[in-house]
Write a protein that holds these residues in place. Structure first.
Motif, PDB file in Angstrom:
ATOM      1  N   ASP A  49     -14.134  29.349   9.569  1.00  0.00           N
ATOM      2  CA  ASP A  49     -13.863  30.735   9.693  1.00  0.00           C
ATOM      3  C   ASP A  49     -12.721  31.177   9.240  1.00  0.00           C
ATOM      4  N   GLN A  50     -11.703  30.347   9.534  1.00  0.00           N
ATOM      5  CA  GLN A  50     -10.097  30.957   9.363  1.00  0.00           C
ATOM      6  C   GLN A  50     -10.050  30.552   7.732  1.00  0.00           C
ATOM      7  N   LEU A  51     -10.487  29.642   7.332  1.00  0.00           N
ATOM      8  CA  LEU A  51     -10.358  29.612   5.772  1.00  0.00           C
ATOM      9  C   LEU A  51     -11.174  30.916   5.023  1.00  0.00           C
ATOM     10  N   LYS A  52     -12.480  31.190   5.413  1.00  0.00           N
ATOM     11  CA  LYS A  52     -13.016  32.267   4.873  1.00  0.00           C
ATOM     12  C   LYS A  52     -12.118  33.512   4.945  1.00  0.00           C
ATOM     13  N   ASP A  53     -11.421  33.746   6.413  1.00  0.00           N
ATOM     14  CA  ASP A  53     -10.858  34.920   6.451  1.00  0.00           C
ATOM     15  C   ASP A  53      -9.644  34.996   5.563  1.00  0.00           C
ATOM     16  N   GLY A  54      -8.766  33.947   5.461  1.00  0.00           N
ATOM     17  CA  GLY A  54      -7.750  33.827   4.849  1.00  0.00           C
ATOM     18  C   GLY A  54      -8.025  34.118   3.234  1.00  0.00           C
ATOM     19  N   ASP A  60      -8.516  40.471  -1.414  1.00  0.00           N
ATOM     20  CA  ASP A  60      -8.434  41.676  -1.334  1.00  0.00           C
ATOM     21  C   ASP A  60      -7.183  42.298  -1.787  1.00  0.00           C
ATOM     22  N   LYS A  61      -5.974  41.363  -1.593  1.00  0.00           N
ATOM     23  CA  LYS A  61      -4.725  41.510  -2.276  1.00  0.00           C
ATOM     24  C   LYS A  61      -4.657  41.436  -3.751  1.00  0.00           C
ATOM     25  N   VAL A  62      -5.191  40.757  -4.162  1.00  0.00           N
ATOM     26  CA  VAL A  62      -5.405  40.387  -5.636  1.00  0.00           C
ATOM     27  C   VAL A  62      -6.197  41.622  -6.373  1.00  0.00           C
ATOM     28  N   ALA A  63      -7.219  42.194  -5.739  1.00  0.00           N
ATOM     29  CA  ALA A  63      -8.003  43.385  -6.045  1.00  0.00           C
ATOM     30  C   ALA A  63      -7.374  44.466  -6.003  1.00  0.00           C
ATOM     31  N   GLU A  64      -6.298  44.853  -5.305  1.00  0.00           N
ATOM     32  CA  GLU A  64      -5.552  45.883  -5.046  1.00  0.00           C
ATOM     33  C   GLU A  64      -5.069  46.371  -6.418  1.00  0.00           C
TER      34      GLU A  64
END
Length: 89
Positions: A49-54, A60-64
């Motif tokens: 789950d941590q891997l998925k969240d990261g 999201d940061k790349v897509a901004e």
């Protein structure tokens, strides 16, 4: 011609492997059932789950969209330069 035969041979091997993984029996279970059982017992869900969240945050940061860092005066000057450009038709 040889490339076509090679492609067909590899495709047949891939299909055969898929059928074996889905239907073949090893110790009374299919290989996919063995894999599922291993996954449930050995993989730590919290780390996954941590891997998925990261990964989601990184995407999201790349897509901004990059922010426009020009002031209004600078933007107006750029627009005037573009309007005067001889390449514009």
């Amino acid at each position: 011609m040889f490339k076509l035969l090679k492609f067909l041979a590899w495709t047949a091997c891939a299909i055969g492997l898929g059928i074996f993984l889905a239907k073949g029996q090893i110790d009374g279970r299919t290989p996919l059932e063995h894999l599922e059982r291993f996954w449930k017992h050995k993989v730590n869900p919290s780390k996954l789950d941590q891997l998925k969240d990261g990964l989601g945050e990184a995407i999201d940061k790349v897509a901004e969209r990059p922010r426009d860092r020009y002031s209004d005066d600078e933007r107006a000057a750029i627009d005037r330069i573009i309007a005067k450009s001889p390449t514009q038709r």
